[in-house]
Design a protein around this motif. Structure first.
Motif, PDB file in Angstrom:
ATOM      1  N   ASN A 115      60.035  63.354  94.775  1.00 33.48           N
ATOM      2  CA  ASN A 115      61.530  63.593  95.338  1.00 33.48           C
ATOM      3  C   ASN A 115      61.730  65.033  95.786  1.00 33.48           C
ATOM      4  O   ASN A 115      61.256  66.068  95.146  1.00 33.48           O
ATOM      5  N   CYS A 116      62.051  65.221  96.852  1.00 34.61           N
ATOM      6  CA  CYS A 116      62.062  66.484  97.782  1.00 34.61           C
ATOM      7  C   CYS A 116      63.560  66.827  97.917  1.00 34.61           C
ATOM      8  O   CYS A 116      64.274  66.177  98.149  1.00 34.61           O
ATOM      9  N   GLY A 117      63.860  68.263  97.499  1.00 30.92           N
ATOM     10  CA  GLY A 117      65.035  68.610  97.651  1.00 30.92           C
ATOM     11  C   GLY A 117      65.307  69.541  98.876  1.00 30.92           C
ATOM     12  O   GLY A 117      64.252  69.482  99.888  1.00 30.92           O
ATOM     13  N   SER A 118      66.108  70.099  99.371  1.00 28.34           N
ATOM     14  CA  SER A 118      66.295  71.021 100.646  1.00 28.34           C
ATOM     15  C   SER A 118      65.182  71.795 100.791  1.00 28.34           C
ATOM     16  O   SER A 118      64.488  72.264  99.908  1.00 28.34           O
ATOM     17  N   GLY A 119      64.800  71.735 101.955  1.00 23.83           N
ATOM     18  CA  GLY A 119      63.690  72.519 102.438  1.00 23.83           C
ATOM     19  C   GLY A 119      62.267  71.842 102.160  1.00 23.83           C
ATOM     20  O   GLY A 119      61.186  72.410 102.406  1.00 23.83           O
ATOM     21  N   GLY A 120      62.276  70.639 101.590  1.00 26.75           N
ATOM     22  CA  GLY A 120      61.013  69.900 101.287  1.00 26.75           C
ATOM     23  C   GLY A 120      60.430  70.443 100.126  1.00 26.75           C
ATOM     24  O   GLY A 120      59.139  69.749  99.728  1.00 26.75           O
ATOM     25  N   SER A 121      60.776  70.932  99.300  1.00 26.26           N
ATOM     26  CA  SER A 121      60.301  71.413  97.995  1.00 26.26           C
ATOM     27  C   SER A 121      60.663  70.056  96.933  1.00 26.26           C
ATOM     28  O   SER A 121      61.895  69.627  96.968  1.00 26.26           O
ATOM     29  N   GLN A 122      59.694  69.732  96.091  1.00 26.33           N
ATOM     30  CA  GLN A 122      59.902  68.905  94.989  1.00 26.33           C
ATOM     31  C   GLN A 122      61.001  69.249  94.156  1.00 26.33           C
ATOM     32  O   GLN A 122      61.162  70.500  93.898  1.00 26.33           O
ATOM     33  N   ALA A 123      61.871  68.300  93.777  1.00 22.72           N
ATOM     34  CA  ALA A 123      62.743  68.557  92.764  1.00 22.72           C
ATOM     35  C   ALA A 123      63.009  67.335  91.918  1.00 22.72           C
ATOM     36  O   ALA A 123      62.939  66.251  92.424  1.00 22.72           O
ATOM     37  N   ASP A 124      63.392  67.666  90.648  1.00 22.33           N
ATOM     38  CA  ASP A 124      63.529  66.539  89.629  1.00 22.33           C
ATOM     39  C   ASP A 124      64.671  65.868  89.761  1.00 22.33           C
ATOM     40  O   ASP A 124      65.692  66.420  90.375  1.00 22.33           O
ATOM     41  N   SER A 125      64.965  64.606  89.387  1.00 19.57           N
ATOM     42  CA  SER A 125      66.092  63.941  89.696  1.00 19.57           C
ATOM     43  C   SER A 125      66.391  63.402  88.132  1.00 19.57           C
ATOM     44  O   SER A 125      65.608  62.988  87.492  1.00 19.57           O
ATOM     45  N   ASP A 126      67.632  63.200  87.973  1.00 19.27           N
ATOM     46  CA  ASP A 126      68.132  62.647  86.712  1.00 19.27           C
ATOM     47  C   ASP A 126      67.658  61.081  86.579  1.00 19.27           C
ATOM     48  O   ASP A 126      67.134  60.585  85.550  1.00 19.27           O
ATOM     49  N   PHE A 127      67.828  60.223  87.638  1.00 21.90           N
ATOM     50  CA  PHE A 127      67.631  58.730  87.541  1.00 21.90           C
ATOM     51  C   PHE A 127      66.807  58.562  88.900  1.00 21.90           C
ATOM     52  O   PHE A 127      67.170  58.845  89.961  1.00 21.90           O
ATOM     53  N   VAL A 128      65.800  57.678  88.722  1.00 17.90           N
ATOM     54  CA  VAL A 128      64.860  57.452  89.724  1.00 17.90           C
ATOM     55  C   VAL A 128      64.604  55.919  89.519  1.00 17.90           C
ATOM     56  O   VAL A 128      64.198  55.506  88.626  1.00 17.90           O
ATOM     57  N   ASN A 129      64.767  55.197  90.649  1.00 21.91           N
ATOM     58  CA  ASN A 129      64.426  53.706  90.671  1.00 21.91           C
ATOM     59  C   ASN A 129      63.454  53.078  91.643  1.00 21.91           C
ATOM     60  O   ASN A 129      63.366  53.920  93.021  1.00 21.91           O
ATOM     61  N   GLY A 130      62.365  52.430  91.246  1.00 20.14           N
ATOM     62  CA  GLY A 130      61.365  52.084  92.242  1.00 20.14           C
ATOM     63  C   GLY A 130      61.190  50.671  91.982  1.00 20.14           C
ATOM     64  O   GLY A 130      61.194  50.018  91.036  1.00 20.14           O
ATOM     65  N   THR A 131      60.878  49.938  93.439  1.00 17.38           N
ATOM     66  CA  THR A 131      60.717  48.431  93.174  1.00 17.38           C
ATOM     67  C   THR A 131      59.619  48.366  94.212  1.00 17.38           C
ATOM     68  O   THR A 131      59.475  48.840  95.312  1.00 17.38           O
ATOM     69  N   VAL A 132      58.618  47.506  93.927  1.00 12.71           N
ATOM     70  CA  VAL A 132      57.655  46.987  94.567  1.00 12.71           C
ATOM     71  C   VAL A 132      57.592  45.310  94.813  1.00 12.71           C
ATOM     72  O   VAL A 132      57.829  44.713  94.258  1.00 12.71           O
ATOM     73  N   HIS A 133      57.233  45.230  96.328  1.00  9.48           N
ATOM     74  CA  HIS A 133      56.997  43.952  96.774  1.00  9.48           C
ATOM     75  C   HIS A 133      55.536  43.800  97.320  1.00  9.48           C
ATOM     76  O   HIS A 133      55.215  44.614  98.157  1.00  9.48           O
ATOM     77  N   GLY A 134      54.853  42.703  97.203  1.00 13.29           N
ATOM     78  CA  GLY A 134      53.571  42.657  97.704  1.00 13.29           C
ATOM     79  C   GLY A 134      52.930  41.571  96.712  1.00 13.29           C
ATOM     80  O   GLY A 134      53.410  40.649  96.164  1.00 13.29           O
ATOM     81  N   ASP A 135      51.407  41.618  96.957  1.00  9.25           N
ATOM     82  CA  ASP A 135      50.772  40.865  96.290  1.00  9.25           C
ATOM     83  C   ASP A 135      50.090  41.080  94.981  1.00  9.25           C
ATOM     84  O   ASP A 135      49.250  42.286  95.060  1.00  9.25           O
ATOM     85  N   LEU A 136      50.065  40.337  93.899  1.00 10.09           N
ATOM     86  CA  LEU A 136      49.257  40.959  92.707  1.00 10.09           C
ATOM     87  C   LEU A 136      48.049  40.570  92.459  1.00 10.09           C
ATOM     88  O   LEU A 136      47.869  39.613  93.369  1.00 10.09           O
ATOM     89  N   ALA A 137      47.203  41.458  92.221  1.00 10.35           N
ATOM     90  CA  ALA A 137      45.756  41.069  91.738  1.00 10.35           C
ATOM     91  C   ALA A 137      45.416  39.716  91.327  1.00 10.35           C
ATOM     92  O   ALA A 137      46.211  39.291  90.427  1.00 10.35           O
TER      93      ALA A 137
END
Length: 137
Positions: A115-137
């Motif tokens: 997660n990057c803030g203004s200027g491209g520097s990394q910045a913490d976020s209170d809430f992050v959501n991630g979802t993955v689609h693809g093939d399981l092994a």
């Protein structure tokens, strides 16, 4: 209809669902999310809820690494990320790298949400959501 398991007739792992117009079919397995996380990325990073995630690692400012319980078949899966913007986070992307800025593709075992803030520097976020689609092994 009450069932605990669907199995394809031709191939056990292949179930097609007929679309609304009755002219096309969709693979049920390909359309399902294979992983998702909702995490608190501020302070002590923690998983709030998840599916197919065995844990989370804090990689420093704005870098969170969820690990898959069941690995993906290859690295050619799709990761969708969203996060809160109350800390000025402008964009986010998935890699296997860290906050050094070098890009490598996600791994079969997990990915890094950067997660990057203004200027491209990394910045913490209170809430992050991630979802993955693809093939399981």
């Amino acid at each position: 209809l009450k069932v605990d398991k669907f199995t394809g007739v031709t191939t056990a792992g292949s179930i097609l669902v007929t679309g609304e117009g009755n002219s096309t079919t969709t693979s049920l397995q390909q359309g399902l999310a294979k992983h998702w996380v909702r995490l608190d990325g501020s302070g002590t990073v923690s998983l709030l809820d998840s599916f197919n995630a065995s844990g989370i690692t804090d990689g420093g400012n704005g870098a969170y690494t969820p690990a898959f319980t069941n690995n993906m078949n290859n690295v050619n899966y799709s990761v969708q990320l969203t996060c809160s913007v109350d800390h000025g986070v402008d964009f986010f992307f998935a890699t296997t790298g860290d906050e050094s800025g070098s890009y490598t593709p996600p791994a079969t075992t997990g990915y890094v949400s950067n997660n990057c803030g203004s200027g491209g520097s990394q910045a913490d976020s209170d809430f992050v959501n991630g979802t993955v689609h693809g093939d399981l092994a």
